[in-house]
Design a protein around this motif. Structure first.
Motif, PDB file in Angstrom:
ATOM      1  N   LEU A 648     -17.934   3.141  -6.628  1.00 45.00           N
ATOM      2  CA  LEU A 648     -17.027   2.657  -7.666  1.00 45.00           C
ATOM      3  C   LEU A 648     -16.832   3.741  -8.719  1.00 45.00           C
ATOM      4  CD1 LEU A 648     -17.859  -0.027  -6.275  1.00 45.00           C
ATOM      5  CD2 LEU A 648     -17.630  -1.113  -8.506  1.00 45.00           C
ATOM      6  N   GLU A 649     -15.586   3.940  -9.196  1.00 47.85           N
ATOM      7  CA  GLU A 649     -15.275   5.011 -10.140  1.00 47.85           C
ATOM      8  C   GLU A 649     -14.262   4.497 -11.159  1.00 47.85           C
ATOM      9  OE1 GLU A 649     -13.662   9.632 -10.228  1.00 47.85           O
ATOM     10  OE2 GLU A 649     -13.655   8.500  -8.370  1.00 47.85           O
ATOM     11  N   TRP A 662     -12.580   2.180  -5.454  1.00 51.99           N
ATOM     12  CA  TRP A 662     -13.770   1.976  -4.645  1.00 51.99           C
ATOM     13  C   TRP A 662     -13.474   2.300  -3.191  1.00 51.99           C
ATOM     14  CZ3 TRP A 662     -10.715  -1.766  -6.746  1.00 51.99           C
ATOM     15  CH2 TRP A 662     -10.059  -2.621  -5.851  1.00 51.99           C
ATOM     16  N   VAL A 663     -14.556   2.339  -2.418  1.00 47.44           N
ATOM     17  CA  VAL A 663     -14.461   2.572  -0.973  1.00 47.44           C
ATOM     18  C   VAL A 663     -14.938   1.302  -0.275  1.00 47.44           C
ATOM     19  CG1 VAL A 663     -15.270   3.957   0.981  1.00 47.44           C
ATOM     20  CG2 VAL A 663     -14.841   5.043  -1.241  1.00 47.44           C
ATOM     21  N   GLN A 699      -5.771  -2.889  -0.713  1.00 51.36           N
ATOM     22  CA  GLN A 699      -5.737  -2.148  -1.974  1.00 51.36           C
ATOM     23  C   GLN A 699      -7.143  -1.760  -2.382  1.00 51.36           C
ATOM     24  OE1 GLN A 699      -3.287  -4.068  -4.909  1.00 51.36           O
ATOM     25  NE2 GLN A 699      -4.304  -3.061  -6.631  1.00 51.36           N
ATOM     26  N   THR A 700      -7.306  -0.469  -2.817  1.00 52.25           N
ATOM     27  CA  THR A 700      -8.644  -0.001  -3.215  1.00 52.25           C
ATOM     28  C   THR A 700      -8.656   0.524  -4.642  1.00 52.25           C
ATOM     29  OG1 THR A 700      -8.175   2.183  -2.266  1.00 52.25           O
ATOM     30  CG2 THR A 700      -9.294   0.560  -0.848  1.00 52.25           C
ATOM     31  N   THR A 701      -7.590   0.328  -5.405  1.00 56.45           N
ATOM     32  CA  THR A 701      -7.564   0.671  -6.829  1.00 56.45           C
ATOM     33  C   THR A 701      -6.872  -0.458  -7.574  1.00 56.45           C
ATOM     34  OG1 THR A 701      -5.464   1.877  -6.664  1.00 56.45           O
ATOM     35  CG2 THR A 701      -7.490   3.162  -6.382  1.00 56.45           C
ATOM     36  N   VAL A 702      -7.208  -0.605  -8.864  1.00 60.28           N
ATOM     37  CA  VAL A 702      -6.602  -1.647  -9.674  1.00 60.28           C
ATOM     38  C   VAL A 702      -6.668  -1.231 -11.133  1.00 60.28           C
ATOM     39  CG1 VAL A 702      -8.763  -2.955  -9.917  1.00 60.28           C
ATOM     40  CG2 VAL A 702      -6.578  -4.135 -10.196  1.00 60.28           C
ATOM     41  N   SER A 728     -21.000  -5.091  -4.806  1.00 59.73           N
ATOM     42  CA  SER A 728     -21.268  -3.658  -4.813  1.00 59.73           C
ATOM     43  C   SER A 728     -22.228  -3.309  -5.939  1.00 59.73           C
ATOM     44  CB  SER A 728     -19.958  -2.894  -4.988  1.00 59.73           C
ATOM     45  OG  SER A 728     -19.435  -3.147  -6.288  1.00 59.73           O
ATOM     46  N   GLU A 729     -22.710  -2.074  -5.931  1.00 60.06           N
ATOM     47  CA  GLU A 729     -23.498  -1.609  -7.070  1.00 60.06           C
ATOM     48  C   GLU A 729     -22.589  -1.539  -8.295  1.00 60.06           C
ATOM     49  OE1 GLU A 729     -26.729  -1.013  -7.334  1.00 60.06           O
ATOM     50  OE2 GLU A 729     -26.967  -1.744  -5.277  1.00 60.06           O
TER      51      GLU A 729
END
Length: 1321
Positions: A648-649, A662-663, A699-702, A728-729
């Motif tokens: 997560l970033e 995230w992945v 979708q992997t960004t928001v 997730s962490e």
């Protein structure tokens, strides 16, 4: 040019001076502090400016004030000193300025009319009230006038003038009739604003003599009535008839028909008019038009639109209503009246003026010696109001000079004030439409510092969370605040601390080493004071071993772990939940110290299990999902929940948004459908995760929206068809900046819990909603409809504040505003609350009872004054109970009954009373607190009523010519019995009734022997009791005299109850002399003579029925002696026979017949037995030659008789009996109707039923087919006739068996020829 420069320079210096002034002190609302500080007077409560009083009650002029020392009070009347000591009727309440003028003990309200003003004074100044104009209300009588009847032609317009007497305040007008019913109003007929009744066009139905105008004066609770007005409408038809009656045949006459007319305005008159209204009031414009058809009214504003949300139409659009008008509502308003023939219009020019209203009202100033300040008084109005100042109630121009004070128009500037500068200033803004008066004091205080926070107060927080250490203070001049850590520590400075203006020290992120003693020091030029508080920082509670996702086979065992770490000084509690609810109460669930074990898992155990750990300072939780599956028979593809996302970033950090990416984890053979994003607020709710949003699985960004002052962490959960992944962490933390609160508390309420308080409650904001540190609430209140200032207090993050010392049940305006260290939330909306209720003080007076009849009474009472209700008026309760019965003179157990009448009613109906009884009642007023005192008991008596039926009637000892009757008195005599009435008449075998005999029996008798009766005759008896009011309901019985002394006949059991059981045998002896009988319908329907003809497997059931027509029958049967339920067969149509099939040979059956729709009405039971099973079929009589020949002969004879009758009727022949009837015609015999053969004028006096067809001979000396009593239907050959399975005839007169008797003592007539044949056969 030079002069202009000088003026500009002076203005600039004034603005600079105002900008440099020190802000006034805020005095904390600490009760102990307020008791010690000196304060000029403040008016807290006063009567309204225009005070209309009830001349029948004492006048109370309110004036309450507060101050330190407590103020003294004085009054002026009409501008001069009012010496209350010289007037014995006037007193002043202790410790108050409120005047009480005693009117009820001889004073007159008119003598005390005038303008009153109250002054509250102490050593620091004087505050004054508004000018209070006292006027007694007036409700004058209507001027007597002679009213001429209004005669108007149909279609013309009409105005009925009310012209009510001028009262104070003006009365409310309404129109009613003599029955006190409101006259109906419509587009055609309506009441104007002036009270007149307008008819756009009159109709014949408008004719009446009781158009009455009423004027209701609410202040004195009186209603005045105008004399009735008579209106007579002449229709064109009636007018033509009148003209025709007065003219000769050669005259030309006739009124014109009702002609249609185009609209004409009845009010207002002319084409234009003007209207002036004040700002904030309700604007009412009216147009009423005449015309035929009735005109329709439409309103427009010339050059503009009618204001939305403030415009209403009333009185069928004849009245335009605009609420809360402002100067922008000025303009021309046009009303247009239109019908099919044309239109008319009127323009009203509206001008909106304004009484003065505040822009900035002056506010109290608390200053220190040497400080500067300003009082600003700004008001607006139309025309512009004049501003004038007073000091301690004296015009400032003649008040004692104060060198620190300078007046500049609407502003007073204070410079270098001293303690002698303390005073109360009044600002008066006035124009021709009214005035505003506001008191504002300047209080110069020199006070050394005081710390209001308790000493050595202990604060406990969790590490990494904010700590707020309070140091509430006061001093004049305003003290400076400094914080130290430890006893000899240095002053605290730096970015790791936040110092709030109210003295609070905030440590945004407290650590373990932040624990210790903190010292707050407050100092000004008059002194110094310090206070110590303690801070303890605890380790956070953590779940170091969380429960994990489990997949378990059905009937297996599973265990979830929850191992925690916590501060040693805190005591944790662990709670397990299933799907956010309690665990099932099942022994299979075992809760251990660090785990949850589920034995013998079933499909119902599938779900989410949560471990929650609570301490007094924090709470953490962790969840895991349990999936219950069946054991796979063979290896197969495993579909499972997805693996959690990772990496997560956070990027693009802004104040109110951030981008998260995230992945995704492994899908585990089931595509990911969506991602769930959750957030944690580490600042306010660490360890608690909240739902943020959801995005599609592709979708992997928001982009996430954020709130101020939140320490965000995010995590992502993947979802597929199997379920949700593990979270997730968490992402890295992101702390957003603080801001003002965006919202205020919700659900603000003000409800008093005691008569002298006001409890203000609200729903607090969450830490997430606070938007910054130092969340507090500003609670403000003021009494409604009183020119009072808002009283405000700032409280900590709580949800309740109690205002004490309030008057009982008065309305308050309340608002609660959130604030934090950065500022206030938007201005909150106001709500209305009430201080506490108390029990009503007085009982309703003038209780009167009007007895309507023997079971109903109407009770009246006077309403209590609303001020004595002391709460929300719920209504009135009437307690009433029966004291004794006047007929028995014996008291009974008192059972009180209660009737509640909602609202402000003044009367109620008491139903269900017992006649001829004595009752008591009292009335009480009810509010939300309870009931008030009871009125004195009122005694009333109900009149006599008719009695109930005698309790029983028995007929015994039958002889040849006598019967003995015994009876019981009525259970409810409902008065004094005067006598009993016995009626009886004989009944023959065809249920025809003989002459009716009536006997009156004294009330003290209980038995009677009837003699000289006919032997072997059935009699029907009717028996009832009487009071002076009338006869009660009757009881009936039937009995039979015996044939001879050997044949004893008992009365019929169940007579009149719908049963057909006949327990007596009638004598076969015929008598030559019989009374005259008339056919009447039996009093009760019944089914009798149930007979059966049984074969091996079926039975023919037949019966005789007496009662109403069109009845559907049913047959019930079962095995005799069996407890099984009855079997039911529906009979087709209304025939009186039925064939039961499918019976068992050689079996005894019970059978009974009933009628649908007649509750509980069925015949007595009959028992029959089917024949034994035969080896060969018996010879059926229907196949025998002799039987067939006999039946043919009977049919031939009937046919010949019918032919003879038909021929003789067509030839006009007369029967001998008919000839005799012609010779001696009975003049009382009425002709029969030609359509149905019934008597044209006869109607049964009791049942209103026609006589039986064929019971009379028609006047045309013919017998109609439908009137004949003799038909094939009657003999079973019509639609109702049936034969046995072998062809044998089984009908038993199954056709028209209903005999409809007629009462009366009429002479018998000769029967028709067909009836003669019936008698012969």
């Amino acid at each position: 040019m030079m002069k202009k420069k000088i003026m500009s320079a002076s203005k600039a210096s004034l603005v600079l001076l105002l900008c440099q002034m020190v802000s006034a002190l805020d005095v904390p609302l600490d009760s102990k502090l307020l008791e010690e500080l000196s304060q000029p007077p403040t008016i807290t409560q006063q009567s309204p400016k225009d005070y209309i009083v009830d001349p029948r009650e004492n006048i109370v002029i309110q004036c309450e004030a507060k101050g330190k020392p407590p103020p003294s009070f004085s009054w002026t009347r009409n501008g001069t000193h009012f010496d209350i000591d010289k007037d014995a009727q006037v007193t002043m309440k202790p410790n108050s300025g409120t005047l009480v003028i005693n009117i009820m003990n001889g004073g007159k309200a008119e003598a005390y009319e005038g303008v009153y003003q109250c002054t509250a004074r102490n050593e620091r100044g004087a505050a004054i009230s508004n000018n209070i104009v006292i006027r007694p209300s007036r409700s004058p009588l209507w001027t007597k006038e002679k009213l001429e009847p209004n005669q108007v032609r149909e279609g013309d317009s009409l105005v009925l003038h009310c012209r009510p007497p001028v009262g104070l305040p003006p009365p409310i007008i309404f129109w009613m009739d003599n029955a006190f019913q409101r006259l109906p109003q419509s587009e055609r007929v309506s009441q104007g604003l002036n009270g007149d009744l307008y008819f756009s066009n009159v109709q014949p139905e408008d004719t009446r003599e009781d158009y009455i105008c009423y004027a209701r004066f609410n202040h004195t609770q009186t209603i005045q009535q105008k004399q009735p007005i008579s209106v007579k409408v002449f229709s064109m038809d009636s007018l033509n008839d009148t003209i025709a009656a007065n003219l000769s045949d050669t005259d030309i006459y006739g009124a014109k028909p009702v002609t249609e007319r185009q609209p004409v305005l009845l009010t207002p008159t002319g084409s234009t008019s003007t209207k002036v209204e004040l700002r904030g009031n309700v604007l009412l414009l009216e147009c009423i038009a005449a015309g035929l058809p009735t005109p329709v009214i439409r309103w427009i504003k010339e050059g503009g639109e009618l204001p939305a949300n403030r415009t209403f139409f009333e009185n069928f659009k004849k009245t335009l209503k605009i609420v809360d008008v402002s100067e922008a509502d000025s303009g021309n308003y046009k009303c247009i009246a239109r019908n099919t023939l044309g239109s008319a219009h009127h323009v009203i020019s509206v001008t909106v003026k304004a009484a003065p209203y505040w822009i900035t009202a002056p506010r109290n100033l608390v200053l220190s010696p040497g400080e500067d300040g300003t009082l600003i008084c700004r008001a607006n109005g139309n025309p512009k109001p004049d501003i004038s100042w007073l000091a301690n109630g004296v015009p400032i121009a003649i008040a004692p000079e104060d060198p620190s004070r300078k007046v500049d128009g609407d502003t007073i500037i204070f410079s270098q004030v001293q303690e002698r500068s303390s005073a109360v200033y009044q600002c008066n803004a006035s124009n021709e439409y009214g005035y505003l008066l506001a008191n504002a004091f300047v209080n110069v205080l020199a006070e050394p510092p005081r710390i209001l926070t308790a000493a050595n107060k202990l604060y406990q927080v969790i590490a990494d969370s904010p700590a707020l250490l309070d140091c509430a203070y006061f001093g004049s001049p305003k003290p400076e605040i400094e914080w130290f850590k430890g006893v000899k520590g240095s002053i605290l400075r730096g970015n790791e601390y936040v110092f709030h203006d109210n003295g609070t020290l905030e440590i945004p992120v407290a650590q373990k080493d932040s624990s210790g003693t903190y010292t707050c020091v407050a100092r000004n030029e008059l002194g110094k004071i310090q206070n110590e508080v303690q801070l303890e920082v605890k380790d956070p509670t953590m779940i170091i071993k969380q429960p994990e996702y489990k997949v378990i086979q059905r009937y297996g065992q599973v265990s979830f772990e929850c191992i925690i770490k916590h501060d040693s000084t805190l005591l944790p509690t662990v709670i397990w939940l299933k799907d956010n609810g309690e665990l099932p109460g099942d022994e299979r669930f075992l809760v251990g110290k660090d785990n949850l074990t589920i034995m013998n898992v079933t499909d119902k155990d599938d779900g989410t299990y949560t471990c929650i750990v609570n301490t007094t300072l924090d709470s953490v939780s962790a969840s895991a999902v349990l999936t219950v599956v069946a054991a796979p028979p063979t290896p197969a593809i495993i579909y499972a929940r997805p693996n959690p996302p990772f990496d997560l970033e956070l990027t693009g950090q802004l104040e109110r948004s951030v981008e998260l990416s995230w992945v995704p984890g492994d899908e585990n053979n089931s595509p990911i459908t969506n991602f769930v994003i959750e957030y944690e607020d580490g600042l306010h709710e660490p360890g608690v995760w909240h739902h943020q949003t959801e995005v599609p699985g592709t979708q992997t960004t928001v982009q996430l929206k954020l709130s101020p002052y939140v320490n965000y962490s995010f995590r992502v959960i993947a979802v597929n068809e199997i379920g949700r992944s593990q979270p997730s962490e968490p992402s890295e933390q992101y702390l957003t900046k603080s801001a003002n609160p965006d919202e205020n508390p919700s659900n603000v309420q003000g409800i008093g819990s005691e008569p002298d308080n006001l409890v203000i409650t609200w729903e607090s904001l969450t830490g997430f909603q606070s938007n910054g540190p130092g969340l507090q609430y500003k609670v403000s209140w003021r009494q409604k409809d009183v020119d009072d200032e808002w009283t405000s207090v700032i409280v900590a993050n709580v949800s309740k504040y109690i205002v004490s010392g309030t008057p009982t049940f008065v309305p308050y305006e309340i608002k609660v505003q959130a604030l934090n260290d950065l500022g206030y939330a938007p201005e909150p909306s106001e709500v209305i609350g009430h201080s506490g209720e108390d029990l009503p003080m007085v009982a309703p007076g003038n209780v009167q009872v009007h007895v309507i009849n023997s079971t109903l009474a109407k009770v009246h009472w006077d309403t209590v004054p609303l001020k004595t209700v002391r709460g929300h008026l719920q209504g009135y309760k009437v307690y009433y109970w029966k004291v004794q019965s006047l007929s028995r003179r014996s008291k009974r157990h008192v059972e009180k009954k209660i009737l509640t009448f909602r609202g402000n009613k003044t009367f109620g109906m008491l139903p269900g009373l017992e006649p001829y009884s004595s009752y008591k009642l009292n009335v009480r007023v009810v509010n939300g607190k309870g009931e008030g005192p009871a009125s004195p008991d009122k005694v009333f008596k109900t009149p006599e009523g008719v009695p109930s039926s005698p309790s029983f009637l028995k007929i015994t000892n039958p002889t040849l010519d006598s019967l003995t009757l015994e009876w019981g008195s009525p259970t409810h005599p409902n008065g004094v019995l005067t006598s009993y009435i016995l009626k009886f008449q004989p009944i023959n075998n065809t249920h025809e009734l003989g002459p009716l005999v009536e006997i009156r029996i004294p009330a003290n008798e209980s038995s009677l022997i009837l003699k000289n009766l006919n032997y072997s005759t059935r009699y029907k008896f009717y028996f009832n009791a009487q009071t002076s009011v009338g006869s009660g309901s009757q009881i009936t019985e039937e009995a039979v005299t015996i044939m001879d002394e050997a044949g004893f006949l008992r009365p019929a059991v169940g007579a009149g109850k719908g049963y057909s059981e006949i327990l007596f045998a009638t004598s076969p002896v015929m008598h030559t002399v019989r009374p005259t009988f008339y056919k009447v319908q039996p009093l009760y329907p019944r089914i009798r003579n149930v007979t059966t003809a049984a074969a091996e497997t079926y039975a023919n059931i037949s019966w005789e029925y007496e009662g109403p027509d069109h009845v559907n029958f049913y047959v019930e049967y079962g095995v005799a002696g069996s407890k099984e339920d009855w079997k039911k067969e529906i009979v087709n149509g209304s025939r009186s026979f039925f064939v039961l099939k499918g019976l068992t040979p050689g079996t005894a059956y019970k059978v009974r017949v009933g009628a649908e729709g007649l509750s509980g009405f069925r015949s007595s039971e009959d028992v029959f037995e089917t024949g034994p099973a035969m080896a060969s079929r018996q010879v059926d009589i229907a196949t025998q030659g002799w039987f067939i020949g006999l039946m043919c002969a009977v049919a031939l004879l009937i046919l010949i008789l019918l032919i003879v009758c038909f021929i003789r009727r067509n030839k006009g022949g007369k029967y001998p009996v008919k000839e005799k009837e012609d010779a001696h015609a009975d003049p009382e015999i009425q002709p029969m109707k030609e359509d149905d053969g019934t008597f044209g004028e006869y109607s049964d006096a009791e049942d209103h039923k026609p006589l039986k067809k064929g019971s009379r001979t028609p006047s045309d000396r013919t017998v109609k087919k439908e009137d004949s009593d003799d038909s094939l239907v009657d003999y079973g050959e019509g639609v109702n006739g049936q034969f046995n399975e072998d062809g044998s005839f089984i009908g038993q007169y199954s056709g028209k068996k209903e005999k409809e008797p007629a009462e009366g003592n009429e002479s018998s007539e000769a029967p028709s020829p067909v009836n003669a044949m019936n008698s012969f056969v």
